[in-house]
Design a protein around this motif. Structure first.
Motif, PDB file in Angstrom:
ATOM      1  N   LEU A  18      -5.480   6.128  -2.476  1.00 24.96           N
ATOM      2  CA  LEU A  18      -6.665   5.855  -1.671  1.00 24.96           C
ATOM      3  C   LEU A  18      -6.566   4.489  -0.988  1.00 24.96           C
ATOM      4  O   LEU A  18      -5.829   3.613  -1.451  1.00 24.96           O
ATOM      5  CB  LEU A  18      -7.916   5.884  -2.555  1.00 24.96           C
ATOM      6  CG  LEU A  18      -8.201   7.205  -3.279  1.00 24.96           C
ATOM      7  CD1 LEU A  18      -9.398   7.039  -4.203  1.00 24.96           C
ATOM      8  CD2 LEU A  18      -8.425   8.331  -2.288  1.00 24.96           C
ATOM      9  N   PRO A  19      -7.304   4.271   0.112  1.00 30.21           N
ATOM     10  CA  PRO A  19      -7.289   2.965   0.801  1.00 30.21           C
ATOM     11  C   PRO A  19      -8.148   1.937   0.076  1.00 30.21           C
ATOM     12  O   PRO A  19      -9.144   1.428   0.587  1.00 30.21           O
ATOM     13  CB  PRO A  19      -7.848   3.310   2.187  1.00 30.21           C
ATOM     14  CG  PRO A  19      -8.772   4.450   1.953  1.00 30.21           C
ATOM     15  CD  PRO A  19      -8.131   5.269   0.851  1.00 30.21           C
ATOM     16  N   LEU A  20      -7.767   1.641  -1.168  1.00 34.10           N
ATOM     17  CA  LEU A  20      -8.472   0.678  -2.016  1.00 34.10           C
ATOM     18  C   LEU A  20      -7.481  -0.342  -2.545  1.00 34.10           C
ATOM     19  O   LEU A  20      -6.320  -0.012  -2.790  1.00 34.10           O
ATOM     20  CB  LEU A  20      -9.127   1.371  -3.217  1.00 34.10           C
ATOM     21  CG  LEU A  20     -10.139   2.485  -2.983  1.00 34.10           C
ATOM     22  CD1 LEU A  20     -10.485   3.142  -4.311  1.00 34.10           C
ATOM     23  CD2 LEU A  20     -11.383   1.950  -2.313  1.00 34.10           C
ATOM     24  N   TRP A  73      -2.696  -2.223  -5.150  1.00 36.12           N
ATOM     25  CA  TRP A  73      -3.272  -1.164  -4.317  1.00 36.12           C
ATOM     26  C   TRP A  73      -3.470   0.092  -5.152  1.00 36.12           C
ATOM     27  O   TRP A  73      -2.706   0.362  -6.086  1.00 36.12           O
ATOM     28  CB  TRP A  73      -2.345  -0.817  -3.155  1.00 36.12           C
ATOM     29  CG  TRP A  73      -2.199  -1.871  -2.108  1.00 36.12           C
ATOM     30  CD1 TRP A  73      -1.268  -2.871  -2.085  1.00 36.12           C
ATOM     31  CD2 TRP A  73      -2.986  -2.034  -0.923  1.00 36.12           C
ATOM     32  NE1 TRP A  73      -1.433  -3.641  -0.958  1.00 36.12           N
ATOM     33  CE2 TRP A  73      -2.476  -3.154  -0.230  1.00 36.12           C
ATOM     34  CE3 TRP A  73      -4.078  -1.343  -0.386  1.00 36.12           C
ATOM     35  CZ2 TRP A  73      -3.015  -3.609   0.965  1.00 36.12           C
ATOM     36  CZ3 TRP A  73      -4.614  -1.781   0.804  1.00 36.12           C
ATOM     37  CH2 TRP A  73      -4.092  -2.900   1.479  1.00 36.12           C
ATOM     38  N   ASN A 132       1.509   3.534   2.081  1.00 35.80           N
ATOM     39  CA  ASN A 132       2.296   3.798   3.286  1.00 35.80           C
ATOM     40  C   ASN A 132       3.339   2.725   3.558  1.00 35.80           C
ATOM     41  O   ASN A 132       4.157   2.877   4.466  1.00 35.80           O
ATOM     42  CB  ASN A 132       1.368   3.912   4.508  1.00 35.80           C
ATOM     43  CG  ASN A 132       0.405   5.071   4.393  1.00 35.80           C
ATOM     44  OD1 ASN A 132       0.789   6.155   3.955  1.00 35.80           O
ATOM     45  ND2 ASN A 132      -0.859   4.852   4.763  1.00 35.80           N
ATOM     46  N   THR A 176     -11.904  -3.318  -3.485  1.00 36.09           N
ATOM     47  CA  THR A 176     -12.315  -3.308  -2.077  1.00 36.09           C
ATOM     48  C   THR A 176     -11.786  -2.069  -1.374  1.00 36.09           C
ATOM     49  O   THR A 176     -10.625  -1.705  -1.551  1.00 36.09           O
ATOM     50  CB  THR A 176     -11.779  -4.560  -1.350  1.00 36.09           C
ATOM     51  OG1 THR A 176     -12.202  -5.723  -2.064  1.00 36.09           O
ATOM     52  CG2 THR A 176     -12.299  -4.637   0.065  1.00 36.09           C
ATOM     53  N   SER A 177     -12.639  -1.434  -0.579  1.00 33.61           N
ATOM     54  CA  SER A 177     -12.230  -0.275   0.211  1.00 33.61           C
ATOM     55  C   SER A 177     -11.839  -0.739   1.614  1.00 33.61           C
ATOM     56  O   SER A 177     -12.527  -1.558   2.230  1.00 33.61           O
ATOM     57  CB  SER A 177     -13.384   0.737   0.307  1.00 33.61           C
ATOM     58  OG  SER A 177     -13.056   1.764   1.222  1.00 33.61           O
ATOM     59  N   MET A 178     -10.726  -0.170   2.131  1.00 34.30           N
ATOM     60  CA  MET A 178     -10.280  -0.478   3.498  1.00 34.30           C
ATOM     61  C   MET A 178     -10.932   0.460   4.511  1.00 34.30           C
ATOM     62  O   MET A 178     -10.790   0.257   5.710  1.00 34.30           O
ATOM     63  CB  MET A 178      -8.755  -0.362   3.601  1.00 34.30           C
ATOM     64  CG  MET A 178      -8.002  -1.328   2.727  1.00 34.30           C
ATOM     65  SD  MET A 178      -8.047  -3.013   3.342  1.00 34.30           S
ATOM     66  CE  MET A 178      -7.014  -2.864   4.801  1.00 34.30           C
ATOM     67  N   SER A 179     -11.611   1.509   4.049  1.00 38.34           N
ATOM     68  CA  SER A 179     -12.178   2.500   4.971  1.00 38.34           C
ATOM     69  C   SER A 179     -13.610   2.134   5.318  1.00 38.34           C
ATOM     70  O   SER A 179     -14.231   1.289   4.699  1.00 38.34           O
ATOM     71  CB  SER A 179     -12.132   3.885   4.344  1.00 38.34           C
ATOM     72  OG  SER A 179     -12.819   3.908   3.121  1.00 38.34           O
ATOM     73  N   ARG A 214       1.101  -2.336   4.659  1.00 38.62           N
ATOM     74  CA  ARG A 214       0.370  -3.562   4.381  1.00 38.62           C
ATOM     75  C   ARG A 214       0.864  -4.166   3.075  1.00 38.62           C
ATOM     76  O   ARG A 214       1.018  -3.476   2.072  1.00 38.62           O
ATOM     77  CB  ARG A 214      -1.139  -3.298   4.287  1.00 38.62           C
ATOM     78  CG  ARG A 214      -1.786  -2.836   5.589  1.00 38.62           C
ATOM     79  CD  ARG A 214      -3.297  -2.794   5.413  1.00 38.62           C
ATOM     80  NE  ARG A 214      -3.995  -2.388   6.620  1.00 38.62           N
ATOM     81  CZ  ARG A 214      -4.483  -1.160   6.829  1.00 38.62           C
ATOM     82  NH1 ARG A 214      -4.335  -0.232   5.898  1.00 38.62           N
ATOM     83  NH2 ARG A 214      -5.113  -0.863   7.950  1.00 38.62           N
ATOM     84  N   ASP A 236       0.841  -1.193   0.000  1.00 44.47           N
ATOM     85  CA  ASP A 236       0.000   0.000   0.000  1.00 44.47           C
ATOM     86  C   ASP A 236       0.875   1.242   0.000  1.00 44.47           C
ATOM     87  O   ASP A 236       2.110   1.170   0.107  1.00 44.47           O
ATOM     88  CB  ASP A 236      -0.984  -0.015   1.174  1.00 44.47           C
ATOM     89  CG  ASP A 236      -0.336   0.175   2.537  1.00 44.47           C
ATOM     90  OD1 ASP A 236       0.912   0.283   2.618  1.00 44.47           O
ATOM     91  OD2 ASP A 236      -1.068   0.204   3.543  1.00 44.47           O
TER      92      ASP A 236
END
Length: 253
Positions: free
Chosen positions: A235-237, A231, A192, A250-253, A195, A190
């Motif tokens: 965005l957290p997707l 990833w 950051n 898939t969204s992680m939020s 993950r 991801d």
């Protein structure tokens, strides 16, 4: 065999094939704007990557080997640098005499360093401005299927067919910072770098907490093995593709 976007405009999608073809698809014009071929000696293009800065891309091609398994049919390696303005080969990166096939490679953020992984378990590091190999080390006991830089580029992740995913320090070469046992062939970090998502032979894929001790999450169900993952860059997707011919975002939020 491989896909990659031209990084500056996101208008060109490069497509590499097992019969030595490299095509550039223009998404605006909706047509192939360039159709290249590798040499007959290296017909299978295993990976392709565009520089994040310059109008160049690198292709990893392999000659034909002998055998029945996926790795046995791969012979020697060729790493070629191509100019995306003239669509001509610029140079071939040195790998030594009769080098094992390169299965995966990755640019750093400014395109000056290229990390490449081979079927003999070696990691090779190239200085792209000089066109020379600057270092390398044995990372796995067998072939490496995927390699990528960590987000701060002080480490490199390698995923081997020996069932191990390893994070290697670039400040202390050969030092393993983190490892997990798995049996996958592709991975993605991801934005950051916290993950690590990897493919899976089952209907769910694991998401590892990097430098943590456990699997953090698992992906949603498919009905067959998960064959590719990635990833979203900001965005957290994340996206998973499966042998059941489905793709899920898939969204992680």
């Amino acid at each position: 065999m491989s896909l990659d976007w031209e990084c500056k405009s996101d208008r060109l999608l490069l497509i590499a094939t097992a019969d030595g073809g490299i095509k550039a698809w223009n998404v605006d014009a909706k047509r192939v704007v360039c159709d290249l071929n590798t040499s007959e000696a290296f017909p299978s293009v295993l990976d392709i990557k565009c520089s994040p800065v310059e109008p160049i891309f690198v292709s990893a091609a392999a000659s034909k080997g002998h055998g029945s398994s996926h790795l046995d049919i791969l012979g020697f390696a060729s790493l070629t640098v191509w100019n995306m303005k003239t669509w001509k080969a610029m140079t071939v990166l040195p790998l030594g005499k009769d080098p094992p096939a390169i299965t995966s490679f990755s640019f750093n953020h400014n395109g000056k360093i290229l990390a490449a992984a081979a079927t003999d378990g070696m990691i090779h590091m190239f200085d792209m401005s000089a066109g020379l190999q600057i270092t390398g080390w044995p990372a796995h006991d067998s072939a490496i299927s995927s390699i990528l830089f960590g987000p701060d580029e002080t480490s490199i992740f390698s995923l081997g067919v020996d069932g191990k995913v390893l994070e290697w320090s670039l400040q202390n070469q050969g030092q393993i910072l983190w490892s997990r046992n798995c049996s996958r062939h592709e991975m993605a970090l991801d934005a950051n770098g916290r993950r690590l998502l990897v493919t899976s032979g089952s209907v769910r894929a694991p998401i590892y907490q990097v430098r943590g001790h456990a699997i953090g999450l698992r992906t949603l169900l498919h009905s067959a093995a998960i064959t590719t993952v990635d990833w979203h860059p900001t965005l957290p997707l994340f996206i998973t593709g499966s042998a059941d011919n489905s793709v899920r975002v898939t969204s992680m939020s």
